[in-house]
Write an enzyme that holds these catalytic residues in place. Structure first.
Site, short mmCIF file in Angstrom:
data_model
loop_
_atom_site.label_atom_id
_atom_site.label_comp_id
_atom_site.label_asym_id
_atom_site.label_seq_id
_atom_site.Cartn_x
_atom_site.Cartn_y
_atom_site.Cartn_z
N SER A 235 -5.26 -4.04 5.66
CA SER A 235 -4.78 -2.52 5.25
C SER A 235 -5.72 -1.58 4.36
O SER A 235 -5.70 -0.45 4.19
CB SER A 235 -3.46 -2.60 4.28
N LYS B 142 -3.72 -2.17 -3.10
CA LYS B 142 -3.93 -0.81 -2.51
C LYS B 142 -4.60 0.23 -3.53
O LYS B 142 -4.80 -0.39 -4.73
CB LYS B 142 -2.43 -0.16 -2.49
#
Length: 249
Positions: free
Chosen positions: A45, A106
């Protein structure tokens, strides 16, 4: 020398060894709790910034300490102590809000009070488009995870933080979103691999301040091909030597 004297020396030696081991374990626990925590990248990701098989250090003191900064997240206190706010663009390890037993990593793009939206694959913050420039393509399966060229963009946030993102597909499901207004005490997170990231656009939602674990700072080891770092015989062919001791931006 008597038998009793010999026994005492043996006992003292064993006791000293146990003491050294206990002290070493306590020191390791203090370092992991208060200073640095190792973290491995389990998914794609954050490609191209972080790859599966990257091992990095997370700075625990960067945002102060909450219960989620501690091993096993004991419910000892609420909020944060010695807290400081993350900056826009920081790469952060945090606890997944729906299930805090899971760690996510993230990039912070939205601060409390911000309006965040994706329009045609471009990030908008408070109705201003974030600078986004296509800088080429990458055709390396180890980096892209797919067997074809992938468009790579350089994105520059309003505070000057710049990094690369992937665009795997045109008109992806996360390329156009509703407008999100970040609540007080929360943050909006995106993965750099925009078409292959479960982040604040989807099930992650807004991330509470006390769920932040620390800031990702440096890659200390990286190995490709799904190999384990313990498989030393694979190091010559699988270790990504060019990524060792890279600072994370």
């Amino acid at each position: 020398m008597s038998v009793a004297d010999t026994s005492g020396k043996k006992s003292g030696g064993l006791g000293e060894t146990v003491s050294v081991i206990v002290q070493a374990l306590l020191l390791a626990l203090v370092i992991r709790t208060l200073l640095f925590q190792p973290f491995s990248i389990p998914s794609g990701s954050m490609r191209p910034t972080l790859l599966e098989g990257d091992y990095l250090f997370v700075t625990k003191w960067a945002y102060g300490y909450s219960r989620y900064s501690l091993p096993f997240s004991p419910d000892l206190f609420s909020g944060r102590i010695w807290g400081s706010e993350p900056e826009r663009g920081d790469v952060v390890v945090f606890k997944f809000p729906p299930n805090p037993s899971i760690d996510y990593i993230k990039r912070v793009v939205g601060l409390p009070g911000d309006k965040i939206q994706m329009r045609g694959g471009q990030l908008f913050i408070n109705d201003e488009g974030v600078a986004r420039e296509m800088i080429g393509q990458v055709d390396n399966r180890d980096i892209t995870e797919v067997s074809r060229p992938v468009d790579i963009y350089r994105e520059t946030l309003p505070n000057g933080v710049s990094y690369e993102t992937f665009d795997l597909t045109q008109n992806g499901i996360g390329d156009d979103t509703r407008e999100f207004i970040v609540p007080e005490g929360h943050y909006f997170m995106l993965g750099d691999n925009r078409d292959n990231s479960a982040d604040s656009r989807f099930n992650v939602g807004f991330v509470p301040y006390d769920h932040l674990v620390g800031r990702a700072n440096i890659i200390f080891f990286s190995i490709a091909g799904g190999a384990s770092p313990l498989e030393i015989w694979k190091w010559p062919s699988e270790v990504r030597f060019g990524r060792l001791f890279d600072f994370i931006r």
